[in-house]
Scaffold this motif. Structure first.
Motif, short mmCIF file in Angstrom:
data_model
loop_
_atom_site.label_atom_id
_atom_site.label_comp_id
_atom_site.label_asym_id
_atom_site.label_seq_id
_atom_site.Cartn_x
_atom_site.Cartn_y
_atom_site.Cartn_z
N LEU A 50 3.09 -6.65 -19.34
CA LEU A 50 2.47 -7.87 -17.92
C LEU A 50 3.90 -8.43 -17.35
O LEU A 50 3.63 -8.93 -16.20
CB LEU A 50 1.75 -8.94 -18.97
N PHE A 51 4.94 -8.75 -18.30
CA PHE A 51 5.98 -9.24 -17.52
C PHE A 51 6.68 -8.44 -16.59
O PHE A 51 6.95 -8.55 -15.39
CB PHE A 51 7.03 -9.55 -18.61
N VAL A 52 6.64 -7.02 -16.64
CA VAL A 52 7.16 -6.07 -15.83
C VAL A 52 6.14 -6.28 -14.53
O VAL A 52 6.89 -6.44 -13.42
CB VAL A 52 6.90 -4.71 -16.44
N ALA A 53 5.13 -6.32 -14.81
CA ALA A 53 4.28 -6.28 -13.47
C ALA A 53 4.28 -7.68 -12.69
O ALA A 53 4.29 -7.81 -11.40
CB ALA A 53 2.56 -6.32 -13.83
N SER A 55 7.14 -9.50 -12.74
CA SER A 55 8.49 -9.50 -12.27
C SER A 55 8.70 -8.70 -10.77
O SER A 55 8.94 -9.01 -9.65
CB SER A 55 9.41 -8.79 -13.04
N ILE A 56 8.03 -7.44 -10.73
CA ILE A 56 7.90 -6.42 -9.55
C ILE A 56 7.04 -7.21 -8.64
O ILE A 56 7.45 -6.93 -7.39
CB ILE A 56 7.44 -5.28 -10.22
N GLY A 57 5.94 -7.75 -9.11
CA GLY A 57 5.12 -8.52 -8.08
C GLY A 57 5.83 -9.57 -7.41
O GLY A 57 5.54 -9.90 -6.32
N LEU A 58 6.67 -10.35 -8.14
CA LEU A 58 7.39 -11.46 -7.56
C LEU A 58 8.35 -10.91 -6.27
O LEU A 58 8.38 -11.64 -5.39
CB LEU A 58 7.95 -12.23 -8.61
N VAL A 59 9.05 -9.87 -6.78
CA VAL A 59 10.08 -9.23 -5.72
C VAL A 59 9.42 -8.82 -4.59
O VAL A 59 9.74 -9.04 -3.52
CB VAL A 59 10.92 -8.12 -6.36
N ALA A 60 8.11 -8.16 -4.70
CA ALA A 60 7.37 -7.51 -3.72
C ALA A 60 6.65 -8.61 -2.77
O ALA A 60 6.90 -8.70 -1.58
CB ALA A 60 6.19 -6.73 -4.36
N ILE A 129 13.62 -3.70 -17.13
CA ILE A 129 13.27 -3.97 -15.61
C ILE A 129 12.79 -5.35 -15.33
O ILE A 129 13.28 -5.96 -14.29
CB ILE A 129 11.86 -2.96 -15.34
N SER A 130 12.08 -5.88 -16.19
CA SER A 130 11.50 -7.25 -15.99
C SER A 130 12.56 -8.38 -15.93
O SER A 130 12.68 -9.25 -15.02
CB SER A 130 10.25 -7.70 -17.04
#
Length: 268
Positions: A50-53, A55-60, A129-130
């Motif tokens: 969930l943290f990965v999702a 973090s990637i969502g924030l960058v996107a 990643i996150s």
């Protein structure tokens, strides 16, 4: 137009930290009744991704793939600063490694090779990643205008404090307190290195490697602990020195620009 992350960097940073803790609490409160067969490790694995999702969502959302140095080439000359961190990776190798027992579902038994895959892909890769995208990526860059030392210390402190999720998931408080002592100086060192590498990928690879070896540590004798603390102190001191040096250079550059603006050349 600037995003709220850039307009209110400190408030957003602290808010993200609080949000991470809240997500850990929410995950446990929701997942335990819905999936009572899940162990604390199982809940932790779900939370990890969930943290990965997030973090990637924030960058996107920010569109910061370039700004957080995901598309830049590595400054190879700066790789020397990773030496104390590389030594931390190899500590478990020196003192002995073993495959730990990790169970995601109550009563589950799995072969050793599957446990290794779970640790590498499910746990270590997700954390690498996150945490690098968030702490050495977005938050470090958004706080940089306030000064690199300030940015490094705040992100490292937040990095340590948000590991309170270990307690939320049932871990002992003592382990969390010990991890803070190690994580904060290490995070300061990583922040200084992140600014010099010009690419985030070496830190993602390092984070993956250190989590894999640490989770396979067979034991932590006195020699292991002493070496780990020493390397952590070295990385923290190095980080503070480098970040202060960066801030001094930035202040001198600002003062020089101000003088150039005031003192105009005489036109003949």
């Amino acid at each position: 137009m600037q995003s709220i992350v850039e307009r209110r960097p400190v408030a957003v940073t602290l808010g993200i930290g609080a949000g991470i803790v809240a997500l850990a609490v929410f995950s446990r409160l929701v997942l335990e009744p819905l999936f009572p067969q899940l162990t604390q490790s199982g809940i932790g694995l779900v939370l990890n991704w969930l943290f990965v999702a997030f973090s990637i969502g924030l960058v996107a959302w920010l569109g910061w793939w370039g700004k957080i140095r995901l598309t830049a080439r590595v400054n190879r000359r700066a790789l020397v600063y990773l030496l104390p961190f590389a030594a931390i990776v190899f500590l478990p190798v020196v003192f002995g490694m073993a495959v730990p027992e990790v169970s995601l579902v109550e009563g589950e038994i799995r072969p050793a090779w599957l446990t290794v895959v779970l640790i590498v892909v499910g746990v270590a890769l997700g954390a690498a990643i996150s945490e690098e995208l968030l702490y050495r990526g977005v938050l470090l860059r958004v706080l940089e205008p306030r000064g690199r030392l300030f940015a490094g210390v705040l992100t490292a402190t937040l990095f340590g404090l948000t590991h309170v999720s270990q307690i939320i998931l049932g871990g002992p408080a003592v382990e969390w307190l010990v991890s803070i002592i190690l994580i904060i100086p290490m995070g300061i060192g990583l922040a200084a290195v992140a600014f010099r590498l010009e690419s985030l990928w070496p830190l993602v690879v390092w984070h993956l490697a250190v989590d894999v070896t640490a989770l396979h540590a067979a034991s932590m004798p006195t020699g292991y602990i002493v070496a780990l603390v020493a390397l952590t102190i070295i990385s923290g001191v190095m980080g503070i020195w480098l970040l202060r040096k960066d801030d001094q250079v930035a202040r001198l550059a600002t003062a020089h620009d101000a003088v150039d603006t005031v003192v105009q050349p005489k036109i003949l």
